[in-house]
Write a protein that holds these residues in place. Structure first.
Motif, mmCIF file in Angstrom:
data_model
loop_
_atom_site.group_PDB
_atom_site.id
_atom_site.type_symbol
_atom_site.label_atom_id
_atom_site.label_comp_id
_atom_site.label_asym_id
_atom_site.label_seq_id
_atom_site.Cartn_x
_atom_site.Cartn_y
_atom_site.Cartn_z
ATOM 1 N N PRO A 11 -20.998 -8.922 -16.593
ATOM 2 C CA PRO A 11 -20.282 -7.656 -15.889
ATOM 3 C C PRO A 11 -18.941 -7.349 -17.046
ATOM 4 C CG PRO A 11 -20.540 -10.079 -14.481
ATOM 5 C CD PRO A 11 -20.815 -10.058 -15.786
ATOM 6 N N SER A 12 -18.240 -7.820 -17.625
ATOM 7 C CA SER A 12 -16.890 -7.080 -18.055
ATOM 8 C C SER A 12 -17.618 -5.628 -18.796
ATOM 9 C CB SER A 12 -16.637 -7.786 -19.152
ATOM 10 O OG SER A 12 -17.788 -8.767 -19.877
ATOM 11 N N ASP A 45 -14.798 -7.737 -0.526
ATOM 12 C CA ASP A 45 -15.590 -7.266 0.685
ATOM 13 C C ASP A 45 -16.591 -8.275 0.205
ATOM 14 O OD1 ASP A 45 -17.526 -6.443 1.920
ATOM 15 O OD2 ASP A 45 -17.575 -4.416 1.639
ATOM 16 N N PRO A 46 -16.618 -9.424 1.632
ATOM 17 C CA PRO A 46 -17.592 -10.532 1.412
ATOM 18 C C PRO A 46 -19.012 -9.730 2.071
ATOM 19 C CG PRO A 46 -16.773 -10.200 4.024
ATOM 20 C CD PRO A 46 -15.943 -9.090 2.646
ATOM 21 N N ASP A 47 -19.872 -8.561 2.173
ATOM 22 C CA ASP A 47 -20.839 -8.016 2.497
ATOM 23 C C ASP A 47 -20.961 -7.295 1.434
ATOM 24 O OD1 ASP A 47 -21.450 -9.587 4.888
ATOM 25 O OD2 ASP A 47 -19.926 -8.065 5.945
ATOM 26 N N ALA A 48 -20.544 -6.911 0.289
ATOM 27 C CA ALA A 48 -20.836 -6.204 -1.022
ATOM 28 C C ALA A 48 -22.185 -6.161 -1.820
ATOM 29 C CB ALA A 48 -19.278 -6.104 -1.820
ATOM 30 N N ARG A 99 -3.824 -9.432 -27.429
ATOM 31 C CA ARG A 99 -3.775 -10.764 -27.247
ATOM 32 C C ARG A 99 -3.164 -10.862 -26.210
ATOM 33 N NH1 ARG A 99 -5.491 -11.653 -32.933
ATOM 34 N NH2 ARG A 99 -3.483 -12.464 -32.971
ATOM 35 N N GLU A 100 -2.147 -11.033 -26.009
ATOM 36 C CA GLU A 100 -1.339 -11.370 -25.285
ATOM 37 C C GLU A 100 -0.913 -10.377 -24.328
ATOM 38 O OE1 GLU A 100 3.426 -12.448 -24.293
ATOM 39 O OE2 GLU A 100 2.888 -11.368 -26.882
ATOM 40 N N LEU A 101 -1.622 -9.162 -24.303
ATOM 41 C CA LEU A 101 -0.967 -8.413 -23.303
ATOM 42 C C LEU A 101 -2.415 -8.205 -22.355
ATOM 43 C CD1 LEU A 101 0.854 -5.367 -24.449
ATOM 44 C CD2 LEU A 101 1.843 -7.452 -23.302
ATOM 45 N N THR A 102 -3.251 -8.431 -22.926
ATOM 46 C CA THR A 102 -5.195 -8.138 -22.129
ATOM 47 C C THR A 102 -5.262 -10.017 -21.856
ATOM 48 O OG1 THR A 102 -6.135 -8.798 -24.618
ATOM 49 C CG2 THR A 102 -5.712 -6.627 -23.417
ATOM 50 N N ALA A 103 -4.530 -10.747 -22.430
ATOM 51 C CA ALA A 103 -4.583 -12.032 -21.841
ATOM 52 C C ALA A 103 -4.694 -12.240 -19.676
ATOM 53 C CB ALA A 103 -3.454 -12.677 -21.913
ATOM 54 N N ARG A 104 -4.519 -11.040 -19.220
ATOM 55 C CA ARG A 104 -4.196 -11.452 -17.597
ATOM 56 C C ARG A 104 -5.613 -10.873 -17.409
ATOM 57 N NH1 ARG A 104 -2.340 -6.599 -13.290
ATOM 58 N NH2 ARG A 104 -1.655 -5.649 -15.659
ATOM 59 N N LEU A 105 -6.036 -9.390 -18.307
ATOM 60 C CA LEU A 105 -7.459 -9.124 -17.862
ATOM 61 C C LEU A 105 -8.486 -9.991 -17.993
ATOM 62 C CD1 LEU A 105 -6.802 -5.450 -18.559
ATOM 63 C CD2 LEU A 105 -6.114 -6.168 -16.680
ATOM 64 N N ARG A 106 -8.645 -9.841 -19.085
ATOM 65 C CA ARG A 106 -9.107 -11.169 -19.770
ATOM 66 C C ARG A 106 -9.544 -12.513 -18.393
ATOM 67 N NH1 ARG A 106 -7.202 -11.218 -24.847
ATOM 68 N NH2 ARG A 106 -6.993 -13.369 -24.139
ATOM 69 N N ASP A 107 -8.664 -13.029 -18.717
ATOM 70 C CA ASP A 107 -7.944 -14.883 -17.881
ATOM 71 C C ASP A 107 -8.184 -14.292 -15.898
ATOM 72 O OD1 ASP A 107 -7.906 -15.468 -20.144
ATOM 73 O OD2 ASP A 107 -5.310 -16.127 -19.765
ATOM 74 N N VAL A 108 -8.041 -13.306 -15.355
ATOM 75 C CA VAL A 108 -8.585 -13.219 -14.587
ATOM 76 C C VAL A 108 -9.328 -12.098 -13.597
ATOM 77 C CG1 VAL A 108 -6.510 -12.087 -12.255
ATOM 78 C CG2 VAL A 108 -5.876 -13.918 -14.326
ATOM 79 N N VAL A 109 -9.482 -11.398 -14.565
ATOM 80 C CA VAL A 109 -10.155 -9.799 -13.345
ATOM 81 C C VAL A 109 -11.942 -10.312 -14.314
ATOM 82 C CG1 VAL A 109 -10.728 -7.391 -14.113
ATOM 83 C CG2 VAL A 109 -8.147 -8.619 -14.858
ATOM 84 N N TRP A 110 -11.996 -10.512 -15.790
ATOM 85 C CA TRP A 110 -12.888 -11.335 -15.496
ATOM 86 C C TRP A 110 -14.132 -12.188 -14.764
ATOM 87 C CZ3 TRP A 110 -12.371 -7.052 -17.330
ATOM 88 C CH2 TRP A 110 -12.534 -6.717 -18.350
ATOM 89 N N SER A 111 -13.032 -13.439 -14.761
ATOM 90 C CA SER A 111 -13.116 -14.375 -13.805
ATOM 91 C C SER A 111 -14.150 -14.004 -12.549
ATOM 92 C CB SER A 111 -12.494 -15.236 -14.120
ATOM 93 O OG SER A 111 -11.499 -15.406 -13.006
ATOM 94 N N GLU A 156 -17.588 -13.511 -10.451
ATOM 95 C CA GLU A 156 -18.258 -14.100 -9.494
ATOM 96 C C GLU A 156 -18.226 -12.737 -8.395
ATOM 97 O OE1 GLU A 156 -15.846 -16.339 -5.669
ATOM 98 O OE2 GLU A 156 -14.677 -16.723 -7.410
ATOM 99 N N ARG A 157 -17.944 -11.922 -8.081
ATOM 100 C CA ARG A 157 -18.013 -10.940 -7.550
ATOM 101 C C ARG A 157 -19.887 -10.318 -7.581
ATOM 102 N NH1 ARG A 157 -13.760 -7.223 -5.470
ATOM 103 N NH2 ARG A 157 -11.994 -8.510 -5.851
ATOM 104 N N PHE A 158 -20.178 -10.033 -9.374
ATOM 105 C CA PHE A 158 -21.424 -9.941 -9.237
ATOM 106 C C PHE A 158 -22.597 -10.675 -9.348
ATOM 107 C CE2 PHE A 158 -18.995 -6.059 -11.468
ATOM 108 C CZ PHE A 158 -19.822 -4.170 -10.924
ATOM 109 N N THR A 159 -22.460 -11.726 -9.617
ATOM 110 C CA THR A 159 -22.605 -12.999 -8.830
ATOM 111 C C THR A 159 -23.230 -12.862 -7.600
ATOM 112 O OG1 THR A 159 -22.686 -14.128 -11.518
ATOM 113 C CG2 THR A 159 -23.572 -15.392 -9.041
ATOM 114 N N ARG A 160 -22.750 -12.667 -6.841
ATOM 115 C CA ARG A 160 -22.913 -12.789 -5.267
ATOM 116 C C ARG A 160 -22.894 -11.766 -4.424
ATOM 117 N NH1 ARG A 160 -19.305 -17.176 -2.336
ATOM 118 N NH2 ARG A 160 -17.944 -17.855 -3.749
#
Length: 201
Positions: free
Chosen positions: A156-157, A79-82, A123-135, A139-143
């Protein structure tokens, strides 16, 4: 075309099969739980084969992890206005949605047990969450903080970890019905107050 989009035979992977398998896994988890779930049963429900499943998900834990942590909740639409309150409410709301789902409630204990027992699998299964979700969260919280004119210094994590952990313990202690509107509003207000307090120091 990336190598991730190819099967072991070099052919493009059919996303429709992936979707059918994940839906079958969620349905069976809700019916039989984690311990009694088998790749054979999932393949039969999805009208595919176990070898086809194993090319994409090497184990039951791999499949269940993706089934109960779907991408649309892990990385929801922007949401660009969040503002900060909106982003916190989204995180809390998504945690409520996760733990209100019967497939998740019947899978989480067994899945966490497997992850705790195997550091490499964790480590393998949480890589998707670390690499994609955390980044994405950063960005969401910074904006959002910029829109609100607030400086935040906390990772923010921690918001996700706190909301997820609180939702899990609430379900364990009081059941999923306790994740009601009041719980969501209280958790959102608590996290937002903490976030702003840390940012103002």
């Amino acid at each position: 075309m990336t190598t991730e989009s190819l099967t072991a035979t070099g052919r493009p992977r059919d996303n429709r099969i992936d979707e059918a398998v994940l839906e079958a896994a969620r349905a069976l988890l809700a019916e039989v739980g984690y311990a009694d779930l088998t790749l054979t049963a999932v393949a039969a429900r999805a009208q595919t084969s176990v070898p086809a499943l194993r090319r994409r998900w090497p184990s039951k834990a791999h499949l269940v992890h993706q089934a109960v942590f779907p991408d649309d909740l892990a990385v929801p639409p922007r949401d660009p206005d969040a503002g900060l309150a909106d982003e916190v409410e989204t995180v809390v709301g998504n945690c409520v949605a996760l733990f209100s789902d019967r497939a998740m409630s019947r899978a989480i204990t067994g899945l966490l047990s497997d992850l705790v027992a195997d550091d490499e699998l964790q480590r393998e299964l949480t890589a998707r969450l670390r690499d994609v979700v955390w980044s994405d969260l950063e960005e969401r919280f910074t904006r959002a903080a910029l829109r609100d004119g607030v400086a935040i210094v906390v990772d923010p994590s921690i918001i996700v970890e706190t909301a997820f952990g609180a939702a899990l313990m609430t379900v364990v202690l009081r059941g999923s019905d306790a994740l009601d509107d009041q719980w969501r509003a209280t958790m959102s207000a608590t996290l937002l107050a903490g976030l702003r307090a840390v940012g103002s120091t």
